[in-house]
Scaffold this active site. Structure first.
Site, PDB file in Angstrom:
ATOM      1  N   ASP A 207      -0.789  -6.195  -0.021  1.00 23.97           N
ATOM      2  CA  ASP A 207      -1.160  -5.496   1.214  1.00 23.97           C
ATOM      3  C   ASP A 207      -2.666  -5.308   1.305  1.00 23.97           C
ATOM      4  O   ASP A 207      -3.331  -4.990   0.305  1.00 23.97           O
ATOM      5  CB  ASP A 207      -0.512  -4.104   1.233  1.00 23.97           C
TER       6      ASP A 207
ATOM      7  N   GLU B 205      -1.274  -5.309   8.950  1.00 28.37           N
ATOM      8  CA  GLU B 205      -0.464  -4.739  10.023  1.00 28.37           C
ATOM      9  C   GLU B 205      -1.101  -4.975  11.389  1.00 28.37           C
ATOM     10  O   GLU B 205      -2.320  -5.004  11.522  1.00 28.37           O
ATOM     11  CB  GLU B 205      -0.293  -3.225   9.795  1.00 28.37           C
TER      12      GLU B 205
ATOM     13  N   LYS C  54      -1.034  -9.353   3.232  1.00 29.10           N
ATOM     14  CA  LYS C  54      -0.304  -8.837   4.387  1.00 29.10           C
ATOM     15  C   LYS C  54      -1.160  -7.815   5.119  1.00 29.10           C
ATOM     16  O   LYS C  54      -1.814  -6.982   4.479  1.00 29.10           O
ATOM     17  CB  LYS C  54       1.024  -8.188   3.974  1.00 29.10           C
TER      18      LYS C  54
ATOM     19  N   ASP D 192       0.834  -1.201   0.000  1.00 32.16           N
ATOM     20  CA  ASP D 192       0.000   0.000   0.000  1.00 32.16           C
ATOM     21  C   ASP D 192       0.871   1.254   0.000  1.00 32.16           C
ATOM     22  O   ASP D 192       0.366   2.371  -0.103  1.00 32.16           O
ATOM     23  CB  ASP D 192      -0.994   0.003   1.168  1.00 32.16           C
ATOM     24  N   SER D 193       2.198   1.052   0.046  1.00 32.91           N
ATOM     25  CA  SER D 193       3.136   2.151  -0.170  1.00 32.91           C
ATOM     26  C   SER D 193       2.964   2.755  -1.554  1.00 32.91           C
ATOM     27  O   SER D 193       3.466   3.846  -1.834  1.00 32.91           O
ATOM     28  CB  SER D 193       4.579   1.671   0.018  1.00 32.91           C
TER      29      SER D 193
ATOM     30  N   GLU E   9       9.428  -4.025  10.898  1.00 32.61           N
ATOM     31  CA  GLU E   9       9.812  -2.725  10.343  1.00 32.61           C
ATOM     32  C   GLU E   9      10.212  -1.747  11.439  1.00 32.61           C
ATOM     33  O   GLU E   9       9.530  -1.609  12.453  1.00 32.61           O
ATOM     34  CB  GLU E   9       8.663  -2.119   9.526  1.00 32.61           C
TER      35      GLU E   9
END
Length: 269
Positions: A88, A120, A118, A49-50, A187
């Protein structure tokens, strides 16, 4: 270009950790970049999602939508033939309730073509991970500096420097692994802490700003190629500067259009 190899799978990642072979991961958001890195032999491609920051120009990853992630994931999976593709889950695609989380994870597999998703978070996303894994959708966890939590963290800050915070990260990593995650991104945490977590967990760890002790490393492709001037994190190494090459090509094109030397006879019918 790498020699032809079989498609990377989740069990392959586990085997790489077991034999101490490092896992190389890069982000990709489109067909051309994904094809190049797949041909080079990358182990895993993360459709991050970056993309919101490096492609769409958002200030954070928070505005990224499921529609945008599906678009980028489809573009990447059309190009990749050998690497494992992980997509993501963007903000609000898995936080609302388990039903919505399962549906969105399924869409990234069914419509996006990814092999894993993925998300978070640590202890507080355990039930979400379990629910998605119960669908036979592999989940990669992500703890430490989690960009979707930027407002709570007060910015992109290293996590786990203080012992209480480090203890929480250990608990988060354990919880994610026990919930059934197949791998976990660490991270923005101290290298010693990342190495400790890596040694404890049976699943592979993928570091970004977490030192060499992780089982693998991931970076944003635009960062390592000099294409993202917005951010310059300490953990990024620039392996090429194609921004200058692109600028030179664009400058030459503008000049030739302006002075009438392009298109020449060889470019005309």
């Amino acid at each position: 270009m790498s020699e032809s190899r079989k498609r990377m799978t989740i069990p392959d990642l586990q085997a790489m950790k077991a034999r101490g072979e490092k896992i190389a991961v890069l982000t990709a958001y489109d067909f051309p970049f994904a094809r190049i890195m797949d041909q080079a032999g990358i182990d895993m491609v993360l459709v991050g999602d970056s993309a919101g920051s490096v492609v769409a120009g958002y200030e954070t990853t928070l505005p990224v939508t499921m529609e945008e992630m599906l678009y980028h994931t489809r573009a990447v999976t059309r190009a990749v033939q050998q690497a494992l593709v992980v997509a993501d889950m963007p903000f609000l695609s898995y936080q609302v309730d388990l039903s919505e989380a399962r549906r969105n994870a399924g869409l990234l597999i069914k419509e996006g073509g990814a092999q894993a998703v993925k998300l978070e978070g640590g202890v507080h996303v355990v039930e979400t991970i379990r629910a998605i894994v119960a669908m036979d959708v592999p989940v990669v966890g992500h703890v430490g500096l989690t960009p979707q939590s930027i407002h709570r963290m007060g910015g992109y800050r290293v996590q786990g420097r203080e012992e209480a915070q480090a203890a929480q990260l250990r608990e988060d990593a354990r919880a994610v692994a026990e919930a059934g995650a197949c791998a976990i991104v660490l991270e923005g945490i101290p290298a010693a802490l990342a190495a400790e977590i890596t040694a404890e967990l049976a699943i592979p760890t993928i570091g970004i700003g977490a030192g060499v002790g992780c089982d693998g490393q991931v970076l944003v492709i635009h960062d390592i190629l000099g294409l993202c001037e917005k951010y310059s994190p300490k953990f990024v190494k620039r392996y090429a500067d194609i921004s200058a090459t692109i600028r030179s090509g664009v400058d030459d094109y503008i000049r030739e259009v302006k002075d009438g030397t392009f298109p020449g006879s060889e470019h005309s019918f």
